[in-house]
Design a protein around this motif. Structure first.
Motif, PDB file in Angstrom:
ATOM      1  N   GLU A 143     -40.135 -24.007   8.455  1.00  0.00           N
ATOM      2  CA  GLU A 143     -41.050 -23.030   7.880  1.00  0.00           C
ATOM      3  C   GLU A 143     -40.223 -21.942   7.215  1.00  0.00           C
ATOM      4  O   GLU A 143     -39.159 -21.550   7.726  1.00  0.00           O
ATOM      5  CB  GLU A 143     -41.941 -22.420   8.963  1.00  0.00           C
ATOM      6  N   THR A 144     -40.685 -21.464   6.075  1.00  0.00           N
ATOM      7  CA  THR A 144     -39.986 -20.374   5.384  1.00  0.00           C
ATOM      8  C   THR A 144     -40.883 -19.148   5.325  1.00  0.00           C
ATOM      9  O   THR A 144     -42.106 -19.251   5.214  1.00  0.00           O
ATOM     10  CB  THR A 144     -39.578 -20.768   3.954  1.00  0.00           C
ATOM     11  N   ALA A 145     -40.253 -17.983   5.375  1.00  0.00           N
ATOM     12  CA  ALA A 145     -41.000 -16.727   5.317  1.00  0.00           C
ATOM     13  C   ALA A 145     -41.343 -16.334   3.888  1.00  0.00           C
ATOM     14  O   ALA A 145     -42.215 -15.482   3.665  1.00  0.00           O
ATOM     15  CB  ALA A 145     -40.185 -15.618   5.983  1.00  0.00           C
ATOM     16  N   ALA A 146     -40.684 -16.941   2.925  1.00  0.00           N
ATOM     17  CA  ALA A 146     -40.892 -16.636   1.511  1.00  0.00           C
ATOM     18  C   ALA A 146     -40.377 -17.814   0.688  1.00  0.00           C
ATOM     19  O   ALA A 146     -39.627 -18.650   1.205  1.00  0.00           O
ATOM     20  CB  ALA A 146     -40.159 -15.353   1.123  1.00  0.00           C
ATOM     21  N   PRO A 147     -40.755 -17.898  -0.578  1.00  0.00           N
ATOM     22  CA  PRO A 147     -40.219 -18.976  -1.421  1.00  0.00           C
ATOM     23  C   PRO A 147     -38.694 -18.887  -1.505  1.00  0.00           C
ATOM     24  O   PRO A 147     -38.113 -17.799  -1.531  1.00  0.00           O
ATOM     25  CB  PRO A 147     -40.850 -18.707  -2.790  1.00  0.00           C
ATOM     26  N   VAL A 148     -38.045 -20.053  -1.552  1.00  0.00           N
ATOM     27  CA  VAL A 148     -36.595 -20.130  -1.689  1.00  0.00           C
ATOM     28  C   VAL A 148     -36.276 -20.516  -3.125  1.00  0.00           C
ATOM     29  O   VAL A 148     -36.586 -21.628  -3.558  1.00  0.00           O
ATOM     30  CB  VAL A 148     -35.980 -21.154  -0.711  1.00  0.00           C
ATOM     31  N   THR A 161     -35.691 -17.056   6.312  1.00  0.00           N
ATOM     32  CA  THR A 161     -35.885 -15.999   5.316  1.00  0.00           C
ATOM     33  C   THR A 161     -34.804 -16.105   4.245  1.00  0.00           C
ATOM     34  O   THR A 161     -33.614 -15.925   4.536  1.00  0.00           O
ATOM     35  CB  THR A 161     -35.810 -14.608   5.976  1.00  0.00           C
ATOM     36  N   PRO A 181     -38.845 -18.418  11.325  1.00  0.00           N
ATOM     37  CA  PRO A 181     -39.028 -18.937   9.981  1.00  0.00           C
ATOM     38  C   PRO A 181     -37.834 -18.538   9.125  1.00  0.00           C
ATOM     39  O   PRO A 181     -37.329 -17.416   9.242  1.00  0.00           O
ATOM     40  CB  PRO A 181     -40.304 -18.258   9.508  1.00  0.00           C
ATOM     41  N   ASP A 185     -41.449 -23.595  -1.696  1.00  0.00           N
ATOM     42  CA  ASP A 185     -42.405 -22.501  -1.594  1.00  0.00           C
ATOM     43  C   ASP A 185     -42.505 -22.012  -0.163  1.00  0.00           C
ATOM     44  O   ASP A 185     -41.920 -22.577   0.766  1.00  0.00           O
ATOM     45  CB  ASP A 185     -43.772 -22.897  -2.157  1.00  0.00           C
ATOM     46  N   ALA A 186     -43.256 -20.943   0.037  1.00  0.00           N
ATOM     47  CA  ALA A 186     -43.364 -20.318   1.349  1.00  0.00           C
ATOM     48  C   ALA A 186     -44.247 -21.144   2.275  1.00  0.00           C
ATOM     49  O   ALA A 186     -45.142 -21.867   1.843  1.00  0.00           O
ATOM     50  CB  ALA A 186     -43.928 -18.910   1.205  1.00  0.00           C
ATOM     51  N   GLY A 187     -43.978 -21.026   3.573  1.00  0.00           N
ATOM     52  CA  GLY A 187     -44.801 -21.719   4.558  1.00  0.00           C
ATOM     53  C   GLY A 187     -44.131 -22.952   5.107  1.00  0.00           C
ATOM     54  O   GLY A 187     -42.904 -23.034   5.180  1.00  0.00           O
TER      55      GLY A 187
END
Length: 524
Positions: free
Chosen positions: A329-334, A514, A512, A380-382
């Protein structure tokens, strides 16, 4: 009549007294499709079925079917061509190699394509398998394949086609850097593109051809240079640099077409997100009198062809379990956009370099160096699926560890920043170190300072000290111009875990995740 653009009246299609001899042609074109048979997100990665239904996706073969059909209906005389790099970029290529590309290109009715460097990713054998399936010529003029048994009787330098009652001379070009970027093998040699094109034009002129179209997987800068050097070229359909040309968007790198003298140069970004549509008119001597058009965005306004949707879904069946698995899971788009990562430190570069170094740091490895050309999408995020990770890192590269002196690392970094103006994939993303470079300096002397992280903090790189380095097996073997890693390294191990798996596991360990940039790469 000289090969120069005619008057404004002629360009506007007004009466010129020679209208009876005009020949109009619509050139539909794609480039750098990279196995994106399914719809893609705004980040050029996988797009979910839900987002596709909501109208947030682009491209995909099913939309291209209808976009190309509609474009053909707008013209009474059209061809469809490709600027190379159909291979590599999704699980479809990993699993099926070139067979799905051949099937879809045949379905779309391509007239011809040129060879991209990624068509050589798995050597001549896979390319030959693709060529045995396609129903159109595959062209490459600036390479000698006579010593490669798998291709010597298959690839043509050029071809003359009859279209709308006229002869069109079509010529292929492939980037001369292909041996650094892929695996064509030692039996194929590449040569100067302008000289190769001129030789084909001279040969075809003797057969009554006066309209010449070059399909070039060489990049926008090279294409404009070739157009300048060979003014008899009428149109260059480009690829390789993923260049977006447009007359309406402020994001475009130039106008569509870009006119170099009387040569129209076009390119349509990448991944099937756009369909290029160039309308050209020739007089009876083969001079362009008009060249207009615009890349057409393949968004939700283009309906998907139901038969193609069903076929792609059938082909996707064996891939589903792999790519739908949620791994992080990501906190924001990479951010992994090539126009960012190939010129400066970027979030995706830090993620991948960190993941590489984290995996092997306990083995005495100090530094990670990743080529930005190996980063093929953003995330993308999530929730992050394995399919998204594989869209970023599709090449099945493995971790490679080795030892090399500081002088070799300096040479590698010089190589990495040597082609920034061309947005080349060799630009280095790093971990365990920082460096400063001067874009105004000559290539080969651009690195100003290199600092290596130690237990005592940052220390200057020592040219005589030996460092442990991790990269991927492609770069370690000299890919993207990193020949110093091939010639000057020791204690080499090229068979580590898959880079995509390493990155997925690193993401999972930092939930998540970041994304960030950390001033690892700076300019003077």
């Amino acid at each position: 009549m000289t090969r120069t653009l005619m008057t404004t009246a002629a360009l506007l299609g007004l009466s010129t007294g020679i209208a009876h001899a005009d020949y109009s042609l619509t050139i539909l074109h794609t480039n750098d499709f990279h196995a994106r048979f399914e719809p893609i997100s705004k980040y050029d990665g996988p797009c979910s079925a839900e987002d596709n239904t909501a109208g947030e996706c682009f491209g995909g073969s099913a939309r291209l079917v209808n976009a190309i059909k509609a474009a053909r209906e707008r013209s009474n005389n059209s061809i469809l061509v490709d600027g190379g790099d159909q291979f590599q970029g999704s699980l479809f290529y990993t699993y099926y190699k070139g067979s799905v590309a051949a099937e879809m290109m045949n379905k779309l009715g391509y007239t011809a394509m040129t060879v991209g460097n990624h068509e050589f990713d798995d050597g001549p054998e896979v390319l030959r398998g693709f060529m045995d399936k396609v129903e159109f010529p595959v062209l490459m003029s600036n390479a000698d394949v006579s010593n490669e048994p798998l291709l010597s009787d298959a690839i043509q330098k050029s071809v003359i086609i009859e279209q709308g009652g006229e002869k069109l001379g079509m010529i292929g070009l492939t980037t001369v850097d292909t041996p650094d970027l892929a695996s064509p093998g030692k039996n194929i040699t590449f040569s100067d593109p302008a000289a190769a094109v001129q030789a084909e034009i001279d040969a075809m002129k003797s057969e009554g051809v006066n309209k010449f179209i070059v399909l070039s997987h060489s990049g926008y800068r090279v294409d404009t240079a070739v157009a300048e050097a060979v003014p008899e070229i009428d149109v260059i359909v480009g690829g390789h640099s993923n260049t977006y040309l447009s007359n309406t968007s402020d994001r475009a790198e130039g106008p569509y077409p870009t006119m170099v003298g009387n040569t129209a140069v076009v390119q349509a970004y990448a991944y099937g997100k756009f369909l290029g549509e160039l309308n050209v008119t020739f007089d009876d001597e083969g001079n362009i009198t008009e060249a207009t058009g615009e890349p057409l965005v393949i968004d939700a306004a283009v309906e998907e062809d139901s038969d193609t949707v069903a076929r792609i879904a059938e082909l996707a069946g064996p891939l589903e379990e792999i790519r739908t698995k949620v791994v992080a899971e990501t906190a924001a788009p990479v951010e992994g956009d090539r126009n960012v990562c190939r010129v400066q430190e970027c979030e995706m570069g830090n993620l991948v370099a960190d993941a590489m170094l984290d995996r092997v740091k306990s083995q005495g490895i100090d530094i990670a160096i990743a080529n930005s050309g190996g980063l093929r999408a953003s995330i993308d995020a999530g929730e992050v699926t394995m399919g998204e990770v594989l869209a970023v890192l599709p090449f099945q590269n493995t971790l490679s560890t080795f030892e090399i002196k500081g002088s070799g690392i300096l040479a590698a970094l010089e190589n990495g920043v040597s082609q920034v103006e061309e947005v080349a994939g060799r630009f280095p993303q790093v971990a365990g170190m920082k460096f400063t470079w001067d874009p105004a300096a000559e290539p080969g002397s651009r690195i100003v300072e290199v600092l290596v992280e130690t237990d005592d903090g940052l220390e200057p790189l020592d040219p005589e000290e030996t460092y442990g380095v991790v990269s991927n097996n492609y770069v370690r073997g000299g890919g993207d111009g990193y020949s110093v890693f091939d010639t000057d390294s020791s204690n080499v191990y090229d068979y580590g875990p898959d880079l995509a798996d390493v990155t997925a596991e690193y993401l999972a360990q930092n939930l998540p995740y970041t994304p960030y940039v950390a001033d690892r790469i700076s300019q003077k």
